[in-house]
Design a protein around this motif. Sequence first.
Motif, short mmCIF file in Angstrom:
data_model
loop_
_atom_site.label_atom_id
_atom_site.label_comp_id
_atom_site.label_asym_id
_atom_site.label_seq_id
_atom_site.Cartn_x
_atom_site.Cartn_y
_atom_site.Cartn_z
N SER A 33 31.06 46.30 43.87
CA SER A 33 31.27 46.13 45.31
C SER A 33 31.18 44.67 45.72
CB SER A 33 30.24 46.90 46.13
OG SER A 33 29.88 48.07 45.54
N CYS A 34 30.11 44.01 45.29
CA CYS A 34 29.91 42.61 45.70
C CYS A 34 30.99 41.69 45.11
CB CYS A 34 28.53 42.14 45.28
SG CYS A 34 27.20 42.96 46.17
N ALA A 35 31.34 41.91 43.87
CA ALA A 35 32.35 41.06 43.24
C ALA A 35 33.71 41.25 43.91
CB ALA A 35 32.44 41.36 41.75
N THR A 36 34.06 42.49 44.21
CA THR A 36 35.34 42.75 44.87
C THR A 36 35.38 42.09 46.24
OG1 THR A 36 35.52 44.86 43.73
CG2 THR A 36 36.93 44.53 45.64
N LEU A 37 34.36 42.28 47.02
CA LEU A 37 34.31 41.69 48.35
C LEU A 37 34.34 40.16 48.28
CD1 LEU A 37 34.00 42.23 51.39
CD2 LEU A 37 31.53 42.08 51.06
N ALA A 38 33.56 39.59 47.39
CA ALA A 38 33.52 38.13 47.27
C ALA A 38 34.87 37.56 46.85
CB ALA A 38 32.43 37.72 46.28
N MET A 39 35.51 38.18 45.87
CA MET A 39 36.80 37.65 45.41
C MET A 39 37.90 37.84 46.46
SD MET A 39 37.09 38.24 41.32
CE MET A 39 36.24 39.78 41.08
N LEU A 40 37.88 38.95 47.17
CA LEU A 40 38.88 39.16 48.22
C LEU A 40 38.72 38.13 49.34
CD1 LEU A 40 39.08 43.05 48.50
CD2 LEU A 40 40.85 41.49 47.65
N LEU A 41 37.47 37.84 49.70
CA LEU A 41 37.24 36.84 50.74
C LEU A 41 37.51 35.42 50.25
CD1 LEU A 41 34.00 38.24 52.40
CD2 LEU A 41 36.33 38.26 53.33
N LEU A 42 37.19 35.15 48.99
CA LEU A 42 37.36 33.81 48.45
C LEU A 42 38.82 33.47 48.23
CD1 LEU A 42 35.84 31.33 47.29
CD2 LEU A 42 35.97 32.44 45.07
N PHE A 43 39.59 34.40 47.69
CA PHE A 43 40.99 34.11 47.36
C PHE A 43 41.95 34.45 48.49
CE2 PHE A 43 39.31 34.97 42.94
CZ PHE A 43 39.21 33.63 42.62
N GLU A 44 41.50 35.16 49.50
CA GLU A 44 42.32 35.55 50.65
C GLU A 44 43.67 36.13 50.20
OE1 GLU A 44 42.65 32.18 53.21
OE2 GLU A 44 40.50 32.03 53.51
N THR A 45 43.62 37.08 49.31
CA THR A 45 44.85 37.68 48.79
C THR A 45 45.43 38.67 49.79
OG1 THR A 45 43.55 39.37 47.69
CG2 THR A 45 44.16 37.47 46.39
N ARG A 46 46.76 38.75 49.81
CA ARG A 46 47.44 39.67 50.70
C ARG A 46 48.40 40.59 49.93
NH1 ARG A 46 44.97 37.70 54.70
NH2 ARG A 46 45.44 35.95 56.00
N SER A 47 48.74 40.23 48.70
CA SER A 47 49.68 41.07 47.95
C SER A 47 48.93 42.14 47.17
CB SER A 47 50.50 40.20 46.99
OG SER A 47 49.71 39.79 45.91
N GLY A 48 49.59 43.24 46.97
CA GLY A 48 48.98 44.37 46.27
C GLY A 48 48.69 44.08 44.81
N ALA A 49 49.51 43.25 44.18
CA ALA A 49 49.32 42.94 42.76
C ALA A 49 48.02 42.17 42.55
CB ALA A 49 50.49 42.13 42.23
N TRP A 50 47.76 41.19 43.40
CA TRP A 50 46.53 40.41 43.25
C TRP A 50 45.30 41.24 43.60
CZ3 TRP A 50 46.17 36.62 40.20
CH2 TRP A 50 47.23 35.75 39.99
#
Length: 108
Positions: free
Chosen positions: A17-34
């Motif tokens: 949970s924490c890793a997913t949230l941190a990486m999504l916020l850090l990389f600001e990804t918008r595409s489904g592949a990333w």
Amino acid sequence: MPRPHPAQLVYGSATVSCATLAMLLLFETRSGAWIAVIALVSLALGLLVALTVPTAGPTLRRRRTVARVPAAVGSRAPAARPDPAPATRTAAAPAPAPAATAGLGARN
């Protein structure tokens, strides 16, 4: 295959949970592949954490096993510990402290 301990499940889930949230916020990804890549990396990290969490189960089992080993036939019973000798005080009592002087720089 052994069952996972509750600590392993908690640590692994919290890591995912924490890793997913941190990486999504850090990389600001918008595409489904990333997002899928981040989810897979988080799952792998959570699995790694869950597998490396130390557990107390085997250690406790080993201690119980060792504690139940009977003494060998014909072995002597362990000797009782002797009582410690009482300490004798040979030093004299400390001298009383001198009376306080009138001032900090006063001389006798």
